[in-house]
Enzyme design. Structure first.
Site, PDB file in Angstrom:
ATOM      1  NE  ARG A   1      35.333  44.186  38.263  1.00 14.95           N
ATOM      2  CZ  ARG A   1      35.507  43.270  39.197  1.00 14.95           C
ATOM      3  NH1 ARG A   1      35.861  43.624  40.408  1.00 14.95           N
ATOM      4  NH2 ARG A   1      35.333  41.998  38.931  1.00 14.95           N
TER       5      ARG A   1
ATOM      6  CD1 TRP B   1      42.334  43.785  31.293  1.00 17.35           C
ATOM      7  CD2 TRP B   1      41.911  41.603  31.529  1.00 17.35           C
ATOM      8  NE1 TRP B   1      43.526  43.129  31.372  1.00 17.35           N
ATOM      9  CE2 TRP B   1      43.308  41.792  31.520  1.00 17.35           C
ATOM     10  CE3 TRP B   1      41.424  40.309  31.667  1.00 17.35           C
ATOM     11  CZ2 TRP B   1      44.218  40.743  31.638  1.00 17.35           C
ATOM     12  CZ3 TRP B   1      42.321  39.255  31.789  1.00 17.35           C
ATOM     13  CH2 TRP B   1      43.699  39.487  31.776  1.00 17.35           C
TER      14      TRP B   1
ATOM     15  CG  ASN C   1      33.447  40.187  35.640  1.00 16.45           C
ATOM     16  OD1 ASN C   1      34.452  39.860  35.023  1.00 16.45           O
ATOM     17  ND2 ASN C   1      33.443  40.374  36.947  1.00 16.45           N
TER      18      ASN C   1
ATOM     19  CD  GLU D   1      52.122  46.289  39.342  1.00 17.52           C
ATOM     20  OE1 GLU D   1      51.189  45.657  38.850  1.00 17.52           O
ATOM     21  OE2 GLU D   1      52.305  46.368  40.562  1.00 17.52           O
TER      22      GLU D   1
ATOM     23  CE  LYS E   1      43.854  47.361  43.189  1.00 19.13           C
ATOM     24  NZ  LYS E   1      45.278  47.489  43.536  1.00 19.13           N
TER      25      LYS E   1
HETATM   26  O1  M6R Z   1      43.646  41.279  44.756  1.00 20.19           O
HETATM   27  P1  M6R Z   1      44.839  40.396  44.969  1.00 20.19           P
HETATM   28  O2  M6R Z   1      45.687  40.820  46.103  1.00 20.19           O
HETATM   29  O3  M6R Z   1      44.466  38.945  45.061  1.00 20.19           O
HETATM   30  O4  M6R Z   1      45.690  40.574  43.657  1.00 20.19           O
HETATM   31  C1  M6R Z   1      46.844  39.828  43.433  1.00 20.19           C
HETATM   32  C2  M6R Z   1      47.652  40.401  42.305  1.00 20.19           C
HETATM   33  O5  M6R Z   1      46.922  40.380  41.117  1.00 20.19           O
HETATM   34  C3  M6R Z   1      48.097  41.836  42.586  1.00 20.19           C
HETATM   35  O6  M6R Z   1      48.812  41.919  43.768  1.00 20.19           O
HETATM   36  C4  M6R Z   1      48.974  42.355  41.425  1.00 20.19           C
HETATM   37  O7  M6R Z   1      50.179  41.670  41.380  1.00 20.19           O
HETATM   38  C5  M6R Z   1      49.190  43.866  41.572  1.00 20.19           C
HETATM   39  N1  M6R Z   1      49.004  44.510  40.312  1.00 20.19           N
HETATM   40  C6  M6R Z   1      50.545  44.206  42.051  1.00 20.19           C
HETATM   41  O8  M6R Z   1      50.744  45.574  42.152  1.00 20.19           O
END
Ligand code: M6R
Length: 616
Positions: A27, A76, A102, A496, A611
């Site tokens: 997180r 973060w 948070n 990424e 994440k």
């Molecule tokens: O938890 P979510 O699926 O809503 O998250 C969406 C994006 O933040 C997530 O898919 C992000 O792009 C990942 N790091 C991709 O690997």
């Protein structure tokens, strides 16, 4: 977008907090800190950096003492740089109150100005420090308990928060509250645990209370949990849920990284997404969550899919699937754009937010907007009990299990699996698919986990390709039809975790501009499976090849034409075109993984990322 852990009981809070924070590092991980207390001593310990560094500091500072209560935080940064003074916990001016937070306090500047006028000073640039001093001020001026001060204070605050607060005058008690940021409370035999999710306390208890927005709880040692609504000032009965996953689910199981473990978990994860949703005798999709709202799915005129990042890519595959099978016009929107552009939403629209974490702030806000305007919300989430899943009218969990690696892998393939089931189910309700066609597809679908397992046994060539191209500065990913979103996802994975610049394109768009980028230095990854635009993509590959690019192709097993034109070729099982994303994605995930390893990148915790993005 931070991780919170807290403990109150008889065990040693220190080890519970440190282990818990380590599990929550997905997180955020730019700084970390804890507060621990026993009758003789208390301490706030903070570091810039990761939980491991905090652990070293704690070893030095705390010796073998027992601390039965404490709070922890992994950060973060949103307000203020990642440094020690901005790290949590934050302490009030009178040194009596301690807080971890948070989220974001949007009106913190106004509140801060007021507190400064009343003589308060601030050691950090954070909005969180404002919150703890606001509680102190209310306690002082209104002569109330911390619980009452939090209740009054939160009604003055605009923003999103999950908080845990401690008052030295009540050394056995924690006050927790949430609005917009998740909080799970573990109920032990003789103790309480708090986490941004349940992973920090999995080995201690399976009983969990998820706080809803506007709820707060008093966790007082020796008493039952007390939950209330801080907006309406009413008591609420705590609902205790049973956790169904274990600690081993969130450990690495002998893999070097969570990402690799999660790539290899995909056969099981897809199997779990399918479990109980296909009636093998009737060979039809069984989805109570759709069946219960049959008339909505039969009558809807438009579907809007919302998501961010990988979930948005899954949404694109969903668009192709839903339009193909149900003939309902479908749009896919970046949640972050949708929420701010005053979109046209009709009451008979079906809105599908997709989110692995179920906590993404933009997706949450976009779904709330659609809900306020009367649309029916059908969510697709992985994390059970997450904020998004609780806001929806109905929905499906992907059941992929905890995804810890920041780069989404099994979340993507399970989201697609669920979208396949959903499309076939809606199509059956609307009579837009023949029963025989649906049966044929379901027969193929249930074989997929085994086929992926076999594919995962022969990945040595992917490692070789990674060795050749790990020093590239740019890469292009091309695909058509169902594999265009896969190209986007492949490029996102590479960016990424390896920090190589990569772009995904529909293959035919090349000649409208990007083909100018191609030279002998440019590796181009082409997804060219047999079914679906094969001849067209052969032509596209020829165009690129004649400009000297290095071609890495992902083809159906037995392919000859594209293989001949490629420098490297990865064969995946041949399938109906709708299933090809489930196969084609996997070599791309592995390629990114091995390239990132060769570049010495931190695969599970890439720089600048977290994440779940619980801030907009
Ligand atoms: O938890 P979510 O699926 O809503 O998250 C969406 C994006 O933040 C997530 O898919 C992000 O792009 C990942 N790091 C991709 O690997």
């Amino acid at each position: 977008m931070c991780g919170i852990v807290a403990y109150a009981g008889t065990k040693n809070a220190l080890s519970i907090l440190l282990d818990g924070l380590q599990r929550l590092e997905y997180r955020g991980y730019d700084s970390a800190g804890i507060f621990i207390s026993n009758p003789k001593k208390d301490a706030v310990l903070k570091v810039k950096g990761k939980v491991n560094e905090l652990r070293l500091l704690c070893d030095k500072e705390t010796k073998e003492e027992l601390f039965p209560i404490g709070l922890g935080h992994t950060r973060w940064a949103t307000h203020g740089k990642p440094n020690e003074s901005n790290a949590h916990p934050h302490v009030s001016n009178n040194k009596e109150l301690i807080l971890v937070h948070n989220g974001i306090i949007e009106n913190y500047e106004t509140l801060k100005k007021d507190l400064i006028q009343r003589g308060y000073t601030f050691e950090s640039d954070t909005d969180s420090e404002v919150l703890i001093n606001l509680f102190e001020e209310i306690q002082k001026t209104q002569q109330v308990s911390l619980e009452a001060a939090v209740q009054i204070g939160l009604n003055k605050v605009i923003g999103a928060y999950g908080i845990v607060v401690f008052d030295k005058k009540k050394p056995h008690e924690l006050i927790v509250a949430r609005l917009g940021s998740p909080l799970a409370i573990g109920i032990g035999k003789n103790d309480f645990f708090v986490g941004s999710d349940a992973t920090p306390f999995l080995e201690h208890t399976k009983e969990v209370v998820y706080l809803n927005d506007f709820e707060m709880a008093r966790l007082s040692f020796g008493e039952d949990i007390q939950v209330s609504n801080f907006k309406e000032n009413t008591q609420i009965k705590a609902i205790i849920n049973q956790l169904t996953f274990d600690l081993e689910h969130i450990q690495k199981d002998g893999f070097d990284h969570f990402m690799l473990k999660e790539i290899f978990e995909q056969p099981k994860a897809i199997e779990n997404s399918l479990r109980g949703r296909i009636d093998l005798l009737k060979e039809e999709v069984q989805l109570d969550s759709v069946q219960k709202h049959e008339s909505i799915f039969k009558n809807t005129k438009r579907i809007i899919i919302l998501g961010c990042g990988t979930s948005w890519h899954a949404g694109l595959v969903g668009e192709y699937l839903l339009e193909k099978f149900t003939r309902i016009p479908t749009e896919v929107e970046y949640a972050s754009e949708f929420r701010y552009r005053d979109p046209i939403i009709h009451k008979d629209d079906l809105v599908i937010p997709i989110s692995q974490s179920g906590e993404t702030a933009d997706t949450m806000a976009a779904l709330k907007l659609a809900k306020d305007r009367g649309a029916f919300i059908f969510g697709i989430c992985n994390v059970v009990g997450s904020s998004i899943s609780r806001e929806t009218d109905s929905g499906m969990y992907t059941h992929a299990g905890p995804e810890i690696g920041v780069a989404s892998t099994k979340a993507f393939t399970t989201q697609i699996t669920v979208l396949i089931l959903l499309s076939l189910k809606i199509a059956a309700l609307r009579n837009t698919i023949q029963a025989s066609e649906s049966k044929r597809l379901l027969d193929e679908l249930i074989q997929i986990p085994d086929l992926i397992s076999s594919f995962l046994k022969q990945i040595s060539e992917i490692k070789e390709i990674a060795k050749i191209y790990h020093k590239a500065s740019n890469m292009l990913y091309l695909g058509r039809g169902f594999n265009f979103p896969v190209a986007l996802e492949g490029a996102l994975k590479l960016k990424e975790i390896s920090y190589i610049h990569a772009e995904g394109y529909p293959a035919a768009e090349m000649k409208h501009g990007p083909i100018a980028l191609i030279d002998k230095e440019m590796p181009v990854i082409v997804i060219a499976t047999k079914k679906g635009h094969y001849d067209k993509i052969v032509s596209n590959v020829q165009e690129i090849r004649s400009r000297g690019a290095k071609i890495i192709s992902i083809v159906s097993s037995g392919d000859e034409s594209i293989k001949k034109m490629s420098d490297h070729c990865i064969e995946i099982p041949e399938s109906d075109e709708i299933f090809s994303p489930l196969f084609a994605t996997i070599p791309l995930q592995l390629l990114s993984y091995y390239i990132a390893i060769l570049r010495n990148c931190n695969v599970d915790q890439p720089r600048n990322l977290a994440k779940s993005v619980t801030v907009e």
